[in-house]
Enzyme design. Sequence first.
Site, PDB file in Angstrom:
ATOM      1  N   ARG A 128       4.012  -2.485  -4.550  1.00 57.91           N
ATOM      2  CA  ARG A 128       2.927  -1.461  -4.084  1.00 57.91           C
ATOM      3  C   ARG A 128       2.359  -1.398  -2.626  1.00 57.91           C
ATOM      4  O   ARG A 128       2.113  -0.464  -2.043  1.00 57.91           O
ATOM      5  CB  ARG A 128       1.726  -1.452  -5.195  1.00 57.91           C
ATOM      6  CG  ARG A 128       1.199  -2.616  -5.304  1.00 57.91           C
ATOM      7  CD  ARG A 128       0.175  -2.486  -6.668  1.00 57.91           C
ATOM      8  NE  ARG A 128      -0.738  -3.761  -6.985  1.00 57.91           N
ATOM      9  CZ  ARG A 128      -0.255  -4.950  -7.666  1.00 57.91           C
ATOM     10  NH1 ARG A 128       1.105  -5.089  -7.855  1.00 57.91           N
ATOM     11  NH2 ARG A 128      -1.002  -5.777  -7.780  1.00 57.91           N
ATOM     12  N   HIS A 131      -3.985  -6.217  -1.064  1.00 61.82           N
ATOM     13  CA  HIS A 131      -4.699  -5.751  -2.054  1.00 61.82           C
ATOM     14  C   HIS A 131      -6.087  -5.854  -2.106  1.00 61.82           C
ATOM     15  O   HIS A 131      -6.779  -6.626  -1.241  1.00 61.82           O
ATOM     16  CB  HIS A 131      -3.960  -6.400  -3.161  1.00 61.82           C
ATOM     17  CG  HIS A 131      -2.710  -6.611  -3.370  1.00 61.82           C
ATOM     18  ND1 HIS A 131      -2.019  -5.806  -4.093  1.00 61.82           N
ATOM     19  CD2 HIS A 131      -1.487  -7.165  -2.672  1.00 61.82           C
ATOM     20  CE1 HIS A 131      -0.556  -5.980  -3.835  1.00 61.82           C
ATOM     21  NE2 HIS A 131      -0.271  -6.802  -3.043  1.00 61.82           N
ATOM     22  N   GLU A 186      -2.349 -10.075  -4.724  1.00 58.91           N
ATOM     23  CA  GLU A 186      -3.454  -9.590  -5.432  1.00 58.91           C
ATOM     24  C   GLU A 186      -3.744 -10.808  -6.239  1.00 58.91           C
ATOM     25  O   GLU A 186      -2.812 -11.980  -6.363  1.00 58.91           O
ATOM     26  CB  GLU A 186      -3.125  -8.582  -6.429  1.00 58.91           C
ATOM     27  CG  GLU A 186      -4.489  -7.943  -7.439  1.00 58.91           C
ATOM     28  CD  GLU A 186      -5.538  -7.854  -6.449  1.00 58.91           C
ATOM     29  OE1 GLU A 186      -6.261  -8.703  -5.946  1.00 58.91           O
ATOM     30  OE2 GLU A 186      -6.120  -6.868  -6.380  1.00 58.91           O
ATOM     31  N   HIS A 196      -3.581  -1.257  -0.639  1.00 64.07           N
ATOM     32  CA  HIS A 196      -2.387  -0.107  -1.057  1.00 64.07           C
ATOM     33  C   HIS A 196      -3.089   1.013  -1.716  1.00 64.07           C
ATOM     34  O   HIS A 196      -4.120   0.832  -2.367  1.00 64.07           O
ATOM     35  CB  HIS A 196      -1.371  -1.012  -1.693  1.00 64.07           C
ATOM     36  CG  HIS A 196      -2.131  -1.510  -3.441  1.00 64.07           C
ATOM     37  ND1 HIS A 196      -2.316  -0.612  -4.395  1.00 64.07           N
ATOM     38  CD2 HIS A 196      -2.469  -2.606  -3.904  1.00 64.07           C
ATOM     39  CE1 HIS A 196      -2.593  -1.328  -5.224  1.00 64.07           C
ATOM     40  NE2 HIS A 196      -2.984  -2.713  -5.104  1.00 64.07           N
TER      41      HIS A 196
END
Length: 204
Positions: free
Chosen positions: A62, A159, A89, A11
Amino acid sequence: METNYLVLVRHGQSAWNQKNLFTGWKDPGLTELGKEEAFKAGQHIKKQNIKFNLLFTSALKRAQDTASIILEVIEESNINIFKNEALNERDYGDLTGLNKDMARQEFGEEQVQIWRRSYSDGPPNGESLEDTYNRVIPYFENEIMPALQKNKNVIISAHGNSLRALVKFIEEISKEEIVKLEIATGEPIFYEFNEKKLQRKLNW
């Protein structure tokens, strides 16, 4: 044999990245720079003239917003999108929300570096990269690999650490070497899938 593709995208910059904060499972949106990075990634993917079938992303905004921008750029907004926290993440535990420079002052440069980059050591109440690997890879094997085996072209928008775990698995990188790997924003990683194997396309 027909070749199909897997593309990994980290991202773009989030509001907490901009403030130099440990983000983990918190859910800030993209900055203007982050949106530009996602657009850049989309342009790079579009140049390859690949028709995509599926997109997998995390449960966090995100990564999802990055995915949406990319799909708009490559004019594939109608493909199936699957969202799952397995691709989130890593959870930074007690470091979440802390400024990274302040964390270094409080815990020491060496300790923070161990938490951020070692394979097996995670911050208090958080995940190590190994923990992240142990949730990313089963999801990849059970949900994403079958699509590749059916000749589908797949994008994963996720991520830094969930993608590091995935690259470790795909490229069989050792625990020692994975600590050196950084996943850049706005720079998609392309893999060819043929003969039941994934191989990175280095010339893209």
